[in-house]
Design an enzyme around this catalytic site. Structure first.
Site, PDB file in Angstrom:
ATOM      1  N   HIS A   1      26.712  39.227  49.773  1.00 50.74           N
ATOM      2  CA  HIS A   1      27.090  39.051  51.179  1.00 50.74           C
ATOM      3  C   HIS A   1      25.837  38.634  51.949  1.00 50.74           C
ATOM      4  O   HIS A   1      24.812  39.334  51.922  1.00 50.74           O
ATOM      5  CB  HIS A   1      27.613  40.349  51.773  1.00 50.74           C
ATOM      6  CG  HIS A   1      28.950  40.792  51.242  1.00 50.74           C
ATOM      7  ND1 HIS A   1      29.751  40.005  50.446  1.00 50.74           N
ATOM      8  CD2 HIS A   1      29.631  41.957  51.429  1.00 50.74           C
ATOM      9  CE1 HIS A   1      30.870  40.674  50.156  1.00 50.74           C
ATOM     10  NE2 HIS A   1      30.811  41.848  50.742  1.00 50.74           N
TER      11      HIS A   1
ATOM     12  N   CYS B   1      30.246  47.473  52.290  1.00 47.21           N
ATOM     13  CA  CYS B   1      29.253  46.572  51.684  1.00 47.21           C
ATOM     14  C   CYS B   1      28.650  45.580  52.694  1.00 47.21           C
ATOM     15  O   CYS B   1      27.486  45.207  52.585  1.00 47.21           O
ATOM     16  CB  CYS B   1      29.880  45.815  50.531  1.00 47.21           C
ATOM     17  SG  CYS B   1      31.529  45.204  50.885  1.00 47.21           S
TER      18      CYS B   1
HETATM   19  N1  LIG Z   1      35.566  45.430  45.083  1.00 46.14           N
HETATM   20  C1  LIG Z   1      34.536  45.722  45.889  1.00 46.14           C
HETATM   21  O1  LIG Z   1      33.518  45.024  45.956  1.00 46.14           O
HETATM   22  C2  LIG Z   1      34.575  46.940  46.743  1.00 46.14           C
HETATM   23  C3  LIG Z   1      33.468  47.172  47.564  1.00 46.14           C
HETATM   24  C4  LIG Z   1      33.451  48.327  48.313  1.00 46.14           C
HETATM   25  C5  LIG Z   1      34.490  49.215  48.261  1.00 46.14           C
HETATM   26  N2  LIG Z   1      35.576  48.968  47.468  1.00 46.14           N
HETATM   27  C6  LIG Z   1      36.615  50.006  47.442  1.00 46.14           C
HETATM   28  O2  LIG Z   1      36.600  50.630  46.152  1.00 46.14           O
HETATM   29  C7  LIG Z   1      37.914  51.046  45.819  1.00 46.14           C
HETATM   30  C8  LIG Z   1      38.314  50.419  44.489  1.00 46.14           C
HETATM   31  O3  LIG Z   1      38.262  48.996  44.632  1.00 46.14           O
HETATM   32  P1  LIG Z   1      38.421  48.048  43.366  1.00 46.14           P
HETATM   33  O4  LIG Z   1      38.090  46.684  43.863  1.00 46.14           O
HETATM   34  O5  LIG Z   1      37.658  48.610  42.218  1.00 46.14           O
HETATM   35  O6  LIG Z   1      40.017  48.174  43.083  1.00 46.14           O
HETATM   36  P2  LIG Z   1      40.810  47.795  41.747  1.00 46.14           P
HETATM   37  O7  LIG Z   1      40.058  46.851  40.904  1.00 46.14           O
HETATM   38  O8  LIG Z   1      42.191  47.452  42.202  1.00 46.14           O
HETATM   39  O9  LIG Z   1      40.885  49.196  40.949  1.00 46.14           O
HETATM   40  C9  LIG Z   1      41.637  50.258  41.446  1.00 46.14           C
HETATM   41  C10 LIG Z   1      41.464  51.501  40.597  1.00 46.14           C
HETATM   42  O10 LIG Z   1      42.269  52.533  41.197  1.00 46.14           O
HETATM   43  C11 LIG Z   1      43.145  53.044  40.190  1.00 46.14           C
HETATM   44  N3  LIG Z   1      44.393  53.499  40.810  1.00 46.14           N
HETATM   45  C12 LIG Z   1      45.317  52.754  41.449  1.00 46.14           C
HETATM   46  N4  LIG Z   1      46.343  53.535  41.850  1.00 46.14           N
HETATM   47  C13 LIG Z   1      46.046  54.794  41.433  1.00 46.14           C
HETATM   48  C14 LIG Z   1      46.704  56.042  41.525  1.00 46.14           C
HETATM   49  N5  LIG Z   1      47.888  56.165  42.125  1.00 46.14           N
HETATM   50  N6  LIG Z   1      46.096  57.127  40.995  1.00 46.14           N
HETATM   51  C15 LIG Z   1      44.908  57.019  40.392  1.00 46.14           C
HETATM   52  N7  LIG Z   1      44.229  55.867  40.262  1.00 46.14           N
HETATM   53  C16 LIG Z   1      44.801  54.763  40.779  1.00 46.14           C
HETATM   54  C17 LIG Z   1      43.374  51.909  39.225  1.00 46.14           C
HETATM   55  O11 LIG Z   1      43.856  52.414  38.005  1.00 46.14           O
HETATM   56  P3  LIG Z   1      44.790  51.525  37.031  1.00 46.14           P
HETATM   57  O12 LIG Z   1      43.857  50.581  36.326  1.00 46.14           O
HETATM   58  O13 LIG Z   1      45.398  52.514  36.137  1.00 46.14           O
HETATM   59  O14 LIG Z   1      45.785  50.818  37.906  1.00 46.14           O
HETATM   60  C18 LIG Z   1      41.956  51.341  39.162  1.00 46.14           C
HETATM   61  O15 LIG Z   1      41.162  52.153  38.315  1.00 46.14           O
HETATM   62  C19 LIG Z   1      38.813  50.644  46.987  1.00 46.14           C
HETATM   63  O16 LIG Z   1      38.908  51.752  47.861  1.00 46.14           O
HETATM   64  C20 LIG Z   1      38.032  49.512  47.645  1.00 46.14           C
HETATM   65  O17 LIG Z   1      38.349  49.391  48.998  1.00 46.14           O
HETATM   66  C21 LIG Z   1      35.630  47.846  46.694  1.00 46.14           C
END
Ligand SMILES: NC(=O)c1ccc[n+]([C@@H]2O[C@H](COP(=O)([O-])OP(=O)(O)OC[C@H]3O[C@@H](n4cnc5c(N)ncnc54)[C@H](OP(=O)(O)O)[C@@H]3O)[C@@H](O)[C@H]2O)c1
Length: 361
Positions: free
Chosen positions: A251, A158
């Site tokens: 950002h 991002c």
């Molecule tokens: N937040 C941002 O702005 C942003 C920006 C760019 C990229 N990202 C990337 O996007 C990804 C997700 O980020 P997020 O912020 O959305 O994370 P998050 O809120 O922690 O959500 C994580 C997701 O992954 C699932 N998960 C966790 N462990 C799992 C497993 N063993 N098997 C299958 N699903 C699993 C969770 O399911 P449960 O609900 O069942 O635990 C939840 O749906 C990451 O790779 C992060 O680096 C995030």
């Protein structure tokens, strides 16, 4: 019967997953028919699974409330109900790589928000306005994975979206050196102020891994496809500092740039205002009409006022002026969870559909 493509969201209960759910509600081409997450969420309805952790200021869309969340590791089962998936999961890198490849091998395209495959040579990492031509590497990837329809495509980090689009519009002047400092929102860490009270009245001068991504990923975006691989560009030289600041979304970057052929200020403003990419040519549903907007006011762009420009899919720039050490300096801004995350991925999926890479199974 619906003519829309059926889409699954792997990681649909998380912060980025919720953005996908929000953006895909009433989408003209795509309809969410499956949501998958960890085994802990599987078996619950979507509303049961997220009601205590829904982070967006719009309500949970009615159309997904009663979808029963599936276990993302049951790949065949999830893939059988969809034409393609978005993926945004919080898991170790190797597990994400394996999970995304498993979906692709079922013949299911994967449009990923995760960083795990950003440097896999035959996986395109795309900002649709900048390098749509990198999609051609998908053919080589499909051969490697042994599928004629599945593949993985990813979006970049991002942070880079706050300065790379503005620099891209100036590539004809050959930028050679770039210094960028990013002032990044807490939603980039998947957090809000309730989850992260220490961020109130505070600035944290470190975001793990972010500076390397911010310096290297632009070079892959500006790279070329050679022999079935993306080869990164060798210039400009980019150095960054990435700082966490107490804002919810958006950002902002301060940028210094030196060129081989120094343009005039008027040249730069003209290139920014004229810039059009493939999404604008194709009229994709999530494409901003004006990708880069320049603000004349000396106190703009501001994170709070301007992050939502073009529904969070546009990029704002301002404060362009000559510099005493570099040729020019300016400020850029983009919305990190819209353009920088789920919105950017939805735009990639729209491009993939328009270019024939994603079809109904
Ligand atoms: N937040 C941002 O702005 C942003 C920006 C760019 C990229 N990202 C990337 O996007 C990804 C997700 O980020 P997020 O912020 O959305 O994370 P998050 O809120 O922690 O959500 C994580 C997701 O992954 C699932 N998960 C966790 N462990 C799992 C497993 N063993 N098997 C299958 N699903 C699993 C969770 O399911 P449960 O609900 O069942 O635990 C939840 O749906 C990451 O790779 C992060 O680096 C995030």
């Amino acid at each position: 019967m619906s003519q829309k493509l059926k889409v699954g969201i792997v990681g649909g209960t998380g912060m980025v997953g919720q953005r996908f759910v929000q953006l895909l509600d009433q989408h003209p081409w795509f309809e969410v028919t499956a949501i998958a997450a960890s085994a802990g969420s599987a078996g619950k309805t979507y509303v049961e699974s997220v009601q205590n952790r829904w982070k967006l200021d719009t309500p949970i869309p009615e159309a997904v409330k009663n979808i029963v969340v599936q276990d993302a590791s049951k790949v065949e089962e999830v893939a059988s109900g969809v034409d393609f998936v978005f993926c945004a999961v919080d898991m170790p890198k190797k597990e994400i790589q394996a999970l995304e490849e498993a979906y692709a091998k079922t013949g299911t395209p994967v449009v990923s928000n995760n960083s795990a495959h950003r440097w896999t040579p035959d996986v395109p990492m795309v900002i649709p306005e900048i390098n749509p031509d990198h999609l051609e590497v998908i053919e080589a990837q499909r051969k490697r994975l042994g599928t004629t329809t599945g593949f993985i495509a990813v979006k970049p980090n991002c942070s880079i979206q706050s300065y790379v689009p503005a620099l891209h519009a100036l590539r004809e002047f050959n930028p050679t050196t770039v210094v960028a400092s990013t002032y990044q929102a807490i939603s980039g860490a998947g957090k809000n102020f309730t989850d992260w009270p220490d961020m109130l009245d505070n600035v944290i001068p470190y975001i793990g891994g972010e500076e390397e991504k911010s310096e290297q990923e632009p070079l892959r975006i500006w790279g070329s496809v050679e022999n079935g691989e993306v080869v990164k560009a060798s210039s400009p030289h980019i150095t960054t500092q990435c700082i966490r600041v107490p804002v919810t979304d958006g950002h902002l970057a301060t940028v210094f740039v030196k060129f081989d052929n120094k343009p005039s200020k008027e040249d730069i403003l003209a290139r920014w205002s004229e810039f059009q990419g493939r999404p604008q040519e194709l009229g994709l549903p999530s494409a901003p009409k004006q990708f880069i907007t320049y603000f004349e006011e000396e106190n703009r762009p501001q994170t709070k006022l301007d992050r939502d420009i073009e529904k969070g899919m546009g990029v704002s720039v301002g404060r362009l002026r000559e510099d005493s050490l570099y040729d020019f300096k300016f400020v850029g801004l983009s919305h990190n969870t819209l353009r920088g995350a789920a919105g950017g991925a939805v735009l990639i999926a729209e491009l993939l559909k328009a270019e024939g890479y994603i079809q109904a199974k």
